[in-house]
Design a protein around this motif. Sequence first.
Motif, PDB file in Angstrom:
ATOM      1  N   ARG A   1       0.875  -1.055   0.024  1.00 18.66           N
ATOM      2  CA  ARG A   1      -0.158   0.017  -0.091  1.00 18.66           C
ATOM      3  C   ARG A   1       0.823   1.086   0.196  1.00 18.66           C
ATOM      4  O   ARG A   1       1.435   1.449   1.042  1.00 18.66           O
ATOM      5  CB  ARG A   1      -1.001   0.019   1.103  1.00 18.66           C
ATOM      6  CG  ARG A   1      -2.186  -0.990   1.030  1.00 18.66           C
ATOM      7  CD  ARG A   1      -2.704  -1.124   2.183  1.00 18.66           C
ATOM      8  NE  ARG A   1      -4.134  -1.799   2.064  1.00 18.66           N
ATOM      9  CZ  ARG A   1      -4.876  -2.547   2.970  1.00 18.66           C
ATOM     10  NH1 ARG A   1      -4.506  -2.572   4.206  1.00 18.66           N
ATOM     11  NH2 ARG A   1      -5.822  -3.250   2.684  1.00 18.66           N
TER      12      ARG A   1
ATOM     13  N   GLU B   1      -1.717  -1.123  -3.973  1.00 20.35           N
ATOM     14  CA  GLU B   1      -2.476  -0.143  -4.292  1.00 20.35           C
ATOM     15  C   GLU B   1      -2.039   1.511  -3.832  1.00 20.35           C
ATOM     16  O   GLU B   1      -1.351   1.664  -2.874  1.00 20.35           O
ATOM     17  CB  GLU B   1      -3.780  -0.350  -3.168  1.00 20.35           C
ATOM     18  CG  GLU B   1      -4.726   0.684  -3.218  1.00 20.35           C
ATOM     19  CD  GLU B   1      -5.955   0.763  -2.155  1.00 20.35           C
ATOM     20  OE1 GLU B   1      -7.120   0.976  -2.385  1.00 20.35           O
ATOM     21  OE2 GLU B   1      -5.818  -0.051  -1.096  1.00 20.35           O
TER      22      GLU B   1
ATOM     23  N   GLY C   1      -3.893  -0.985  -8.453  1.00 18.56           N
ATOM     24  CA  GLY C   1      -4.904  -0.010  -8.078  1.00 18.56           C
ATOM     25  C   GLY C   1      -4.525   1.276  -7.759  1.00 18.56           C
ATOM     26  O   GLY C   1      -3.624   1.337  -6.981  1.00 18.56           O
ATOM     27  N   GLN C   2      -5.293   2.222  -8.155  1.00 21.50           N
ATOM     28  CA  GLN C   2      -4.688   3.603  -7.896  1.00 21.50           C
ATOM     29  C   GLN C   2      -5.942   4.647  -7.833  1.00 21.50           C
ATOM     30  O   GLN C   2      -6.954   4.759  -8.699  1.00 21.50           O
ATOM     31  CB  GLN C   2      -3.923   4.120  -9.154  1.00 21.50           C
ATOM     32  CG  GLN C   2      -3.353   5.648  -9.006  1.00 21.50           C
ATOM     33  CD  GLN C   2      -2.425   5.992 -10.274  1.00 21.50           C
ATOM     34  OE1 GLN C   2      -1.413   5.745 -10.279  1.00 21.50           O
ATOM     35  NE2 GLN C   2      -3.100   6.819 -11.211  1.00 21.50           N
TER      36      GLN C   2
ATOM     37  N   ILE D   1     -11.431   2.947  -2.942  1.00 20.12           N
ATOM     38  CA  ILE D   1     -10.266   2.942  -2.198  1.00 20.12           C
ATOM     39  C   ILE D   1     -10.369   1.648  -1.008  1.00 20.12           C
ATOM     40  O   ILE D   1     -11.381   1.651  -0.398  1.00 20.12           O
ATOM     41  CB  ILE D   1      -9.742   3.986  -1.418  1.00 20.12           C
ATOM     42  CG1 ILE D   1      -9.500   5.334  -2.249  1.00 20.12           C
ATOM     43  CG2 ILE D   1      -8.614   3.866  -0.632  1.00 20.12           C
ATOM     44  CD1 ILE D   1      -9.242   6.386  -1.549  1.00 20.12           C
ATOM     45  N   ARG D   2      -9.602   0.695  -1.452  1.00 19.66           N
ATOM     46  CA  ARG D   2      -9.813  -0.361  -0.541  1.00 19.66           C
ATOM     47  C   ARG D   2      -9.280  -0.262   1.021  1.00 19.66           C
ATOM     48  O   ARG D   2      -9.808  -0.909   1.857  1.00 19.66           O
ATOM     49  CB  ARG D   2      -9.016  -1.509  -1.192  1.00 19.66           C
ATOM     50  CG  ARG D   2      -9.617  -1.995  -2.630  1.00 19.66           C
ATOM     51  CD  ARG D   2      -9.117  -3.081  -3.024  1.00 19.66           C
ATOM     52  NE  ARG D   2      -9.539  -3.731  -4.363  1.00 19.66           N
ATOM     53  CZ  ARG D   2      -9.169  -4.523  -5.271  1.00 19.66           C
ATOM     54  NH1 ARG D   2      -7.970  -5.155  -4.849  1.00 19.66           N
ATOM     55  NH2 ARG D   2      -9.504  -4.862  -6.348  1.00 19.66           N
TER      56      ARG D   2
END
Length: 343
Positions: free
Chosen positions: A108, A136, A164-165, A323-324
């Motif tokens: 992250r 991420e 992911g972004q 957003i995770r």
Amino acid sequence: MSLAAAIRTRDAAALPSRREEDWRWTDLRGLIRAVPEPSAPVDPREVGQGAFDHLAETSFVVANGYEPARIEVAAGQAAIVSLRFLSRGEGAHAARAEVRLGEGARLRLLETYEGRGGYLAAASLAIGLARGAVLERIVLAGDDPEAVSVSQAEVTLAPAAEFGQVVAASGARRQRIETRVVHPGGGAKLRLDGVYLLDGKRHADLTTVVEHRGVDGITMQMTKGVVRDQARGVFQGRIVVAEGADRTDARMEHHALILGDRAEVDAKPELEIYADDVACSHGNSIGALDQEALFYARQRGIPEPDARALLTEAFIGEVVDRIRFESAREIVRQWAAERLRRG
């Protein structure tokens, strides 16, 4: 032409200009007549804590371009890292960072741009993910309103990797967050999201380019913006599906609200498809707040400024919710709410 080259050589003729198609809405050569002197060193220990530092296990600080950052996560390991690009003063500087994930690693990356002054700044990131790695990247771009700042990330994925972004941008005199991705297919998954919230005379440019080069690749992209006063938002998204990249699933959306007569949004979503058997689409809309929804809220006793803020928060909330990392998601949500309510 590049900002980093112009800073290195102090040659304004090397700045990107509107003659280049990808820079036609963020012309730097027409804005900057002379490249400033190099930025003075800044002691990272004197700048305090960043927005994400309390969430991170490790923090890297690149201040006025000094001490490039190298972030590595070994195969099978996991990490939460804060990466802060600090800019201070009126000078010019170019910063660099490299991020590498081994096979099956997880990261992250909590990235911030923090500025004070009328600086000229370039940041270059090289990001590489090995097979099965997951990253991420959450970017909070808070440059000074008088600054010119460009961030350019080059991302390379291996098969079965996942990137992911979410970029949250508040703009500057000129601010550009650019992401270019080489997508191998092979089950790799890519998510590129963005939010820009602009007021005053701020300008933000969110540009992405994705090249699908192999079969069975996935790209999902959603960007939303809100502009008011004399601000200008720019979205440029291009997805290229190369010959042989069959069974690619690529979807892009951009939607913006204009909340002022002098505000402006320029958008250019593009798909270039040279393969068969693909599922690709893009959507784009630019408009004002739903007047019926605003009327309904006011009928329920909600003052108009609060009603507008609630509606705009709901509008951009669809992106923030993707957003995770929950703790980082709440920080971005609070950032958005503060910007919208003060407008």
